[in-house]
Design a protein around this motif. Sequence first.
Motif, PDB file in Angstrom:
ATOM      1  N   SER A   1      -0.681  18.751 -15.901  1.00  0.00           N
ATOM      2  CA  SER A   1      -1.807  19.235 -16.669  1.00  0.00           C
ATOM      3  C   SER A   1      -2.782  20.210 -15.775  1.00  0.00           C
ATOM      4  O   SER A   1      -3.303  21.167 -16.212  1.00  0.00           O
ATOM      5  N   LYS A   2      -2.738  20.121 -14.223  1.00  0.00           N
ATOM      6  CA  LYS A   2      -3.473  20.921 -13.421  1.00  0.00           C
ATOM      7  C   LYS A   2      -2.826  22.296 -13.356  1.00  0.00           C
ATOM      8  O   LYS A   2      -3.500  23.240 -13.511  1.00  0.00           O
ATOM      9  N   LEU A   3      -1.600  22.133 -13.444  1.00  0.00           N
ATOM     10  CA  LEU A   3      -0.802  23.615 -13.263  1.00  0.00           C
ATOM     11  C   LEU A   3      -0.934  24.361 -14.533  1.00  0.00           C
ATOM     12  O   LEU A   3      -1.029  25.503 -14.549  1.00  0.00           O
ATOM     13  N   GLU A   4      -0.796  23.453 -15.744  1.00  0.00           N
ATOM     14  CA  GLU A   4      -1.184  24.302 -16.991  1.00  0.00           C
ATOM     15  C   GLU A   4      -2.512  24.940 -17.030  1.00  0.00           C
ATOM     16  O   GLU A   4      -2.628  26.107 -17.680  1.00  0.00           O
TER      17      GLU A   4
ATOM     18  N   LEU B   1       4.309  10.234  -6.910  1.00  0.00           N
ATOM     19  CA  LEU B   1       4.829  10.348  -8.147  1.00  0.00           C
ATOM     20  C   LEU B   1       4.575  10.987  -9.258  1.00  0.00           C
ATOM     21  O   LEU B   1       4.706  11.718 -10.025  1.00  0.00           O
ATOM     22  N   LEU B   2       3.459   9.999  -9.520  1.00  0.00           N
ATOM     23  CA  LEU B   2       2.881  10.319 -10.722  1.00  0.00           C
ATOM     24  C   LEU B   2       1.861  11.734 -10.779  1.00  0.00           C
ATOM     25  O   LEU B   2       1.936  12.471 -11.765  1.00  0.00           O
TER      26      LEU B   2
ATOM     27  N   ARG C   1       0.767  -1.349   0.059  1.00  0.00           N
ATOM     28  CA  ARG C   1       0.037   0.106   0.007  1.00  0.00           C
ATOM     29  C   ARG C   1       0.793   1.159  -0.076  1.00  0.00           C
ATOM     30  O   ARG C   1       0.664   2.309  -0.617  1.00  0.00           O
ATOM     31  N   GLY C   2       1.890   1.190   0.769  1.00  0.00           N
ATOM     32  CA  GLY C   2       2.789   2.305   0.750  1.00  0.00           C
ATOM     33  C   GLY C   2       3.401   2.598  -0.498  1.00  0.00           C
ATOM     34  O   GLY C   2       3.644   3.754  -1.049  1.00  0.00           O
ATOM     35  N   GLU C   3       3.985   1.565  -1.468  1.00  0.00           N
ATOM     36  CA  GLU C   3       4.694   1.453  -2.474  1.00  0.00           C
ATOM     37  C   GLU C   3       3.331   2.303  -3.677  1.00  0.00           C
ATOM     38  O   GLU C   3       3.946   2.995  -4.464  1.00  0.00           O
ATOM     39  N   LYS C   4       2.197   1.620  -3.465  1.00  0.00           N
ATOM     40  CA  LYS C   4       1.589   2.220  -4.318  1.00  0.00           C
ATOM     41  C   LYS C   4       1.094   3.801  -4.105  1.00  0.00           C
ATOM     42  O   LYS C   4       1.029   4.635  -5.167  1.00  0.00           O
ATOM     43  N   ALA C   5       0.734   4.101  -2.879  1.00  0.00           N
ATOM     44  CA  ALA C   5       1.012   5.488  -2.588  1.00  0.00           C
ATOM     45  C   ALA C   5       1.936   6.417  -2.959  1.00  0.00           C
ATOM     46  O   ALA C   5       1.748   7.404  -3.501  1.00  0.00           O
ATOM     47  N   ARG C   6       3.345   5.991  -2.822  1.00  0.00           N
ATOM     48  CA  ARG C   6       4.415   6.753  -3.376  1.00  0.00           C
ATOM     49  C   ARG C   6       4.460   6.653  -4.889  1.00  0.00           C
ATOM     50  O   ARG C   6       4.678   7.987  -5.273  1.00  0.00           O
ATOM     51  N   THR C   7       4.047   5.559  -5.657  1.00  0.00           N
ATOM     52  CA  THR C   7       3.858   5.596  -6.991  1.00  0.00           C
ATOM     53  C   THR C   7       2.810   6.748  -7.524  1.00  0.00           C
ATOM     54  O   THR C   7       3.205   7.462  -8.278  1.00  0.00           O
ATOM     55  N   GLU C   8       1.693   6.608  -6.739  1.00  0.00           N
ATOM     56  CA  GLU C   8       0.605   7.651  -6.950  1.00  0.00           C
ATOM     57  C   GLU C   8       1.219   9.217  -6.739  1.00  0.00           C
ATOM     58  O   GLU C   8       0.790  10.067  -7.474  1.00  0.00           O
TER      59      GLU C   8
END
Length: 114
Positions: free
Chosen positions: A88-91, A81-82, A72-79
């Motif tokens: 797109s939100k900043l743009e 980083l993505l 779960r922690g690895e998935k959260a870190r991946t999210e």
Amino acid sequence: MKDFDRFDVLIHADPPAELDGRILAAATARARDIARRRLLWGRAIWSLVSAAAVVAAVGIIWIQHFESTSARGEKARTEELLALADWSKLEQENYNLYFSLNSGAQAVSELSLQ
């Protein structure tokens, strides 16, 4: 040869009742002692086997818990980083800000032209 002569009596006669009783009592006590030891060892072995099974089960559950937590922690870190790599939100915010600033300047310039 004298020593063997005194045992010759035992071959032809029954042992005294007192000696027979003492031998039977000792054999009974020894049989009870062996049975008690077998029972204690059996209980000890089953207790150790049960304790080992409990330790193994707890260990497996513990390991799986940490593996799922780390997944779960690895998935959260991946999210995360993505999300950091997603511009797109900043743009979109930059475009909205640019549009609102330019439309105000454009409105002012249009008013000055009239």
